[in-house]
Write an enzyme that holds these catalytic residues in place. Structure first.
Site, PDB file in Angstrom:
ATOM      1  N   GLU A  91       0.808  -1.204   0.000  1.00 36.21           N
ATOM      2  CA  GLU A  91       0.000   0.000   0.000  1.00 36.21           C
ATOM      3  C   GLU A  91       0.851   1.269   0.000  1.00 36.21           C
ATOM      4  O   GLU A  91       1.961   1.291   0.533  1.00 36.21           O
ATOM      5  CB  GLU A  91      -0.923  -0.014   1.220  1.00 36.21           C
ATOM      6  CG  GLU A  91      -1.920  -1.140   1.095  1.00 36.21           C
ATOM      7  CD  GLU A  91      -2.822  -1.319   2.302  1.00 36.21           C
ATOM      8  OE1 GLU A  91      -3.972  -1.722   2.114  1.00 36.21           O
ATOM      9  OE2 GLU A  91      -2.383  -1.053   3.427  1.00 36.21           O
ATOM     10  N   CYS A 104       3.363   8.337   1.287  1.00 27.74           N
ATOM     11  CA  CYS A 104       3.921   7.355   2.225  1.00 27.74           C
ATOM     12  C   CYS A 104       4.105   6.048   1.462  1.00 27.74           C
ATOM     13  O   CYS A 104       3.144   5.444   1.000  1.00 27.74           O
ATOM     14  CB  CYS A 104       2.949   7.197   3.392  1.00 27.74           C
ATOM     15  SG  CYS A 104       3.492   6.009   4.616  1.00 27.74           S
ATOM     16  N   CYS A 111       6.693  -7.357   6.968  1.00 27.79           N
ATOM     17  CA  CYS A 111       7.867  -6.902   7.725  1.00 27.79           C
ATOM     18  C   CYS A 111       8.233  -7.998   8.703  1.00 27.79           C
ATOM     19  O   CYS A 111       7.361  -8.611   9.316  1.00 27.79           O
ATOM     20  CB  CYS A 111       7.576  -5.605   8.481  1.00 27.79           C
ATOM     21  SG  CYS A 111       9.011  -4.976   9.394  1.00 27.79           S
ATOM     22  N   CYS A 115       6.781  -5.799  15.352  1.00 27.32           N
ATOM     23  CA  CYS A 115       6.429  -4.916  16.474  1.00 27.32           C
ATOM     24  C   CYS A 115       5.012  -5.256  16.943  1.00 27.32           C
ATOM     25  O   CYS A 115       4.131  -5.568  16.146  1.00 27.32           O
ATOM     26  CB  CYS A 115       6.524  -3.453  16.054  1.00 27.32           C
ATOM     27  SG  CYS A 115       8.201  -3.000  15.563  1.00 27.32           S
ATOM     28  N   CYS A 118       1.770  -3.427  15.412  1.00 24.15           N
ATOM     29  CA  CYS A 118       1.781  -3.065  13.989  1.00 24.15           C
ATOM     30  C   CYS A 118       1.121  -4.131  13.128  1.00 24.15           C
ATOM     31  O   CYS A 118       1.506  -5.301  13.165  1.00 24.15           O
ATOM     32  CB  CYS A 118       3.221  -2.834  13.534  1.00 24.15           C
ATOM     33  SG  CYS A 118       3.354  -2.551  11.762  1.00 24.15           S
ATOM     34  N   GLY A 164       6.766  -2.214   5.862  1.00 21.51           N
ATOM     35  CA  GLY A 164       8.138  -2.695   5.829  1.00 21.51           C
ATOM     36  C   GLY A 164       9.130  -1.790   6.525  1.00 21.51           C
ATOM     37  O   GLY A 164       8.831  -0.661   6.907  1.00 21.51           O
ATOM     38  N   GLU A 165      10.327  -2.325   6.705  1.00 24.18           N
ATOM     39  CA  GLU A 165      11.415  -1.597   7.358  1.00 24.18           C
ATOM     40  C   GLU A 165      12.425  -1.223   6.261  1.00 24.18           C
ATOM     41  O   GLU A 165      13.145  -2.083   5.752  1.00 24.18           O
ATOM     42  CB  GLU A 165      12.041  -2.492   8.433  1.00 24.18           C
ATOM     43  CG  GLU A 165      13.378  -2.030   8.979  1.00 24.18           C
ATOM     44  CD  GLU A 165      13.369  -0.597   9.515  1.00 24.18           C
ATOM     45  OE1 GLU A 165      12.512  -0.246  10.329  1.00 24.18           O
ATOM     46  OE2 GLU A 165      14.253   0.174   9.097  1.00 24.18           O
ATOM     47  N   SER A 196      11.922   6.272   7.794  1.00 16.03           N
ATOM     48  CA  SER A 196      11.486   5.928   9.143  1.00 16.03           C
ATOM     49  C   SER A 196      12.018   4.536   9.475  1.00 16.03           C
ATOM     50  O   SER A 196      11.823   3.590   8.716  1.00 16.03           O
ATOM     51  CB  SER A 196       9.961   5.925   9.201  1.00 16.03           C
ATOM     52  OG  SER A 196       9.515   5.434  10.462  1.00 16.03           O
ATOM     53  N   SER A 218      11.317   5.185  15.147  1.00 18.45           N
ATOM     54  CA  SER A 218      10.143   4.692  15.864  1.00 18.45           C
ATOM     55  C   SER A 218      10.563   4.283  17.265  1.00 18.45           C
ATOM     56  O   SER A 218      11.099   3.204  17.465  1.00 18.45           O
ATOM     57  CB  SER A 218       9.554   3.500  15.111  1.00 18.45           C
ATOM     58  OG  SER A 218       9.029   3.943  13.889  1.00 18.45           O
ATOM     59  N   LEU A 219      10.320   5.171  18.221  1.00 19.22           N
ATOM     60  CA  LEU A 219      10.838   4.951  19.576  1.00 19.22           C
ATOM     61  C   LEU A 219       9.841   4.139  20.415  1.00 19.22           C
ATOM     62  O   LEU A 219      10.157   3.054  20.863  1.00 19.22           O
ATOM     63  CB  LEU A 219      11.122   6.321  20.201  1.00 19.22           C
ATOM     64  CG  LEU A 219      12.003   6.368  21.428  1.00 19.22           C
ATOM     65  CD1 LEU A 219      13.315   5.660  21.201  1.00 19.22           C
ATOM     66  CD2 LEU A 219      12.249   7.821  21.833  1.00 19.22           C
ATOM     67  N   HIS A 220       8.683   4.683  20.664  1.00 16.33           N
ATOM     68  CA  HIS A 220       7.541   3.973  21.247  1.00 16.33           C
ATOM     69  C   HIS A 220       7.666   3.539  22.699  1.00 16.33           C
ATOM     70  O   HIS A 220       6.693   3.068  23.287  1.00 16.33           O
ATOM     71  CB  HIS A 220       7.161   2.735  20.427  1.00 16.33           C
ATOM     72  CG  HIS A 220       6.925   3.019  18.984  1.00 16.33           C
ATOM     73  ND1 HIS A 220       6.213   4.098  18.545  1.00 16.33           N
ATOM     74  CD2 HIS A 220       7.324   2.372  17.860  1.00 16.33           C
ATOM     75  CE1 HIS A 220       6.170   4.105  17.225  1.00 16.33           C
ATOM     76  NE2 HIS A 220       6.844   3.084  16.776  1.00 16.33           N
ATOM     77  N   ASN A 295      -3.618   3.168  16.065  1.00 13.73           N
ATOM     78  CA  ASN A 295      -4.703   2.817  15.149  1.00 13.73           C
ATOM     79  C   ASN A 295      -4.997   1.331  15.275  1.00 13.73           C
ATOM     80  O   ASN A 295      -4.138   0.504  14.968  1.00 13.73           O
ATOM     81  CB  ASN A 295      -4.306   3.144  13.709  1.00 13.73           C
ATOM     82  CG  ASN A 295      -4.239   4.636  13.499  1.00 13.73           C
ATOM     83  OD1 ASN A 295      -5.170   5.363  13.808  1.00 13.73           O
ATOM     84  ND2 ASN A 295      -3.102   5.106  13.005  1.00 13.73           N
ATOM     85  N   CYS A 338      -1.601   5.088   9.895  1.00 15.57           N
ATOM     86  CA  CYS A 338      -0.358   4.425  10.271  1.00 15.57           C
ATOM     87  C   CYS A 338      -0.640   3.081  10.908  1.00 15.57           C
ATOM     88  O   CYS A 338      -1.475   2.975  11.796  1.00 15.57           O
ATOM     89  CB  CYS A 338       0.389   5.210  11.337  1.00 15.57           C
ATOM     90  SG  CYS A 338       0.805   6.842  10.856  1.00 15.57           S
TER      91      CYS A 338
HETATM   92  N1  SAH Z   1       9.310   0.066   9.685  1.00 19.18           N
HETATM   93  C1  SAH Z   1       9.444   1.474   9.809  1.00 19.18           C
HETATM   94  C2  SAH Z   1       8.513   2.248   8.902  1.00 19.18           C
HETATM   95  C3  SAH Z   1       7.113   1.751   8.740  1.00 19.18           C
HETATM   96  S1  SAH Z   1       6.052   1.815  10.147  1.00 19.18           S
HETATM   97  C4  SAH Z   1       9.266   1.896  11.245  1.00 19.18           C
HETATM   98  O1  SAH Z   1       8.876   1.089  12.067  1.00 19.18           O
HETATM   99  O2  SAH Z   1       9.581   3.050  11.533  1.00 19.18           O
HETATM  100  C5  SAH Z   1       5.590   3.540  10.172  1.00 19.18           C
HETATM  101  C6  SAH Z   1       5.171   4.061  11.549  1.00 19.18           C
HETATM  102  O3  SAH Z   1       3.860   3.609  11.905  1.00 19.18           O
HETATM  103  C7  SAH Z   1       6.096   3.615  12.658  1.00 19.18           C
HETATM  104  O4  SAH Z   1       6.407   4.658  13.530  1.00 19.18           O
HETATM  105  C8  SAH Z   1       5.250   2.579  13.325  1.00 19.18           C
HETATM  106  O5  SAH Z   1       5.687   2.346  14.611  1.00 19.18           O
HETATM  107  C9  SAH Z   1       3.877   3.185  13.244  1.00 19.18           C
HETATM  108  N2  SAH Z   1       2.804   2.240  13.529  1.00 19.18           N
HETATM  109  C10 SAH Z   1       2.825   0.916  13.300  1.00 19.18           C
HETATM  110  N3  SAH Z   1       1.640   0.364  13.700  1.00 19.18           N
HETATM  111  C11 SAH Z   1       0.881   1.363  14.160  1.00 19.18           C
HETATM  112  C12 SAH Z   1      -0.460   1.433  14.681  1.00 19.18           C
HETATM  113  N4  SAH Z   1      -1.219   0.343  14.768  1.00 19.18           N
HETATM  114  N5  SAH Z   1      -0.934   2.634  15.034  1.00 19.18           N
HETATM  115  C13 SAH Z   1      -0.166   3.743  14.901  1.00 19.18           C
HETATM  116  N6  SAH Z   1       1.079   3.734  14.418  1.00 19.18           N
HETATM  117  C14 SAH Z   1       1.611   2.568  14.053  1.00 19.18           C
HETATM  118 FE1  SF4 Z   2       8.002  -3.432  10.738  1.00 17.58          FE
HETATM  119 FE2  SF4 Z   2       7.831  -0.788  11.260  1.00 17.58          FE
HETATM  120 FE3  SF4 Z   2       5.694  -2.420  11.606  1.00 17.58          FE
HETATM  121 FE4  SF4 Z   2       7.774  -2.608  13.267  1.00 17.58          FE
HETATM  122  S1  SF4 Z   2       6.415  -0.820  12.999  1.00 17.58           S
HETATM  123  S2  SF4 Z   2       6.695  -4.338  12.312  1.00 17.58           S
HETATM  124  S3  SF4 Z   2       9.487  -2.213  11.889  1.00 17.58           S
HETATM  125  S4  SF4 Z   2       6.702  -1.940   9.668  1.00 17.58           S
END
Ligand code: SAH
Ligand code: SF4
Length: 365
Positions: A91, A104, A111, A115, A118, A164-165, A196, A218-220, A295, A338
């Site tokens: 997408e 985006c 991926c 995480c 995600c 993806g990463e 990212s 992506s710190l979180h 989300n 996201c």
């Molecule tokens: N893999 C890379 C880029 C893709 S993810 C990364 O992790 O940075 C893009 C962003 O969306 C990241 O910051 C990720 O943590 C965030 N993200 C993933 N799942 C999400 C969700 N369910 N709600 C909000 N943000 C999310």
């Molecule tokens: Fe992969 Fe980014 Fe999703 Fe983590 S947040 S699973 S690195 S796409």
């Protein structure tokens, strides 16, 4: 099989043209036709000699991934689904705002990093996208949005923040980045192109050395115990190493700050104490924060933090002088927000143990 010219950046196309016995300026002309003018038909490249057009038609092609769906959200967000073969789809989301248009882009089908919050991660990993599949998303979106090569840019910013990463598909992502930055292709400024990453520390150094663009991390989580759970790659590259990598990155970055993305998970990482821990953690890293309200997606165990909680969290960061924005949730009526990007991923067998990344890392030694 013909050679797909969308797989080449300027250097690659020049090398390929040399093999064909053609001069570098010819490669430049064709690059402009492909990317600046969005042309896929050699016959329309009117300033190219007929004989060369004929030759190219026989050995080469310009094939982007096919659009399988194109949906428009009530808020103007537009989501494209691309077929990348073998039952996989990825997408791409276009987000129009007053002062810019951001695309985006996805870099992998699925991926491997898994995480916890995600949707893409939960799909598992299938494969890296090719350069043609990554840059082809921009090529197709430009066309679908009716971009005029002589008019104002519709897509002014690109973020590698889709599925993806990007740093686990380093070579292809960087070749696509070079095309985004190339004046003969998309001519975007380095400050308007953002990678990212979830924090692949050694590859962040490579990006800094080979193709520095704006960086989002992506710190979180503000501590290793929690981040180990939410972002499993943290077990390999813990926060101390990640913060050091951010500082190294800033030595050569086109912007003087890193953007930290922080997904707001109700009762998990959103307390006042968590915010204060973040201040301590990032003390030596010039940064901005982008808070992302979680989300939800089917079967996810988390809830989005309530708005007042997000505001209070943001306030703590802002009172300490850190520019903090809260991402507007856009396109959620079409699952384009996201972390909702799921595309369609077949063959999830390689998900555990970070399959691809291990392979990639071996190449780094
Ligand atoms: N893999 C890379 C880029 C893709 S993810 C990364 O992790 O940075 C893009 C962003 O969306 C990241 O910051 C990720 O943590 C965030 N993200 C993933 N799942 C999400 C969700 N369910 N709600 C909000 N943000 C999310
Ligand atoms: Fe992969 Fe980014 Fe999703 Fe983590 S947040 S699973 S690195 S796409």
């Amino acid at each position: 099989m013909t050679v797909n010219l969308l797989d080449f950046d300027a250097a690659g196309l020049t090398a390929y043209f040399a093999e064909l016995g053609e001069k570098p300026f010819r490669a430049r002309q064709v690059l402009r036709w492909i990317h600046r003018f969005g042309q896929s038909d050699f016959d329309a490249m009117t300033d190219i000699a007929k004989s060369l057009r004929e030759k190219l038609r026989q050995v080469a092609s310009i094939v982007p991934p096919a659009i399988v769906s194109d949906r428009l959200s009530d808020d103007g967000t537009r989501k494209f689904l691309f077929d990348v073969g073998g039952g996989n789809a990825v997408e791409t989301v276009f987000i129009p705002e007053d002062d810019r248009g951001t695309l985006c882009v996805s870099t992998q089908a699925g991926c491997a990093l898994d995480c916890a919050f995600c949707s893409t991660g939960k799909q598992g990993f299938n494969r890296n996208l090719t350069v043609a599949e990554i840059i082809g998303q921009l090529w197709q979106a430009n066309r679908a949005l009716g971009a005029d090569p002589n008019g104002d840019r519709i897509i002014s910013n690109v973020v590698l923040m889709g599925m993806g990463e990007p740093l686990a598909n380093f070579e292809n992502s960087v070749t696509a980045l070079r095309l985004m930055l190339d004046d003969n292709a998309y001519g975007l400024s380095r400050r308007r192109v953002t990678v990212s990453t979830s924090g692949l520390v050694p590859v962040m150094d490579r990006l800094r050395d080979e193709c520095p663009v704006a960086l989002a991390v992506s710190l979180h989580a503000p501590n290793d115990a929690l981040r180990d759970e939410l972002v499993p790659i943290n077990r390999k590259y813990p926060l101390h190493d990640l913060m050091a990598a951010c500082r190294r990155y800033l030595e050569k970055a086109p912007r003087d700050f890193v953007t930290f993305e922080y997904v707001m998970l109700d009762g998990v990482n959103d307390s006042d104490a968590n915010a204060r821990q973040l201040l301590a953690l990032t003390r030596d890293v010039p940064c901005k924060f982008n808070l992302i309200p979680f989300n939800p997606f089917p079967a996810s165990p988390f809830r989005r933090s309530p708005s007042p909680r997000i505001r209070a969290f943001a306030e703590i960061l802002m009172n300490a002088g850190i520019v903090t924005t809260t991402r507007k949730t856009r396109g959620d009526d079409i699952d384009a927000a996201c972390g909702q990007l799921a595309g369609q991923v077949r063959d999830k067998t390689r998900r555990t143990a970070g399959g691809v990344f291990t392979i990639h890392e071996e190449k780094l030694q």
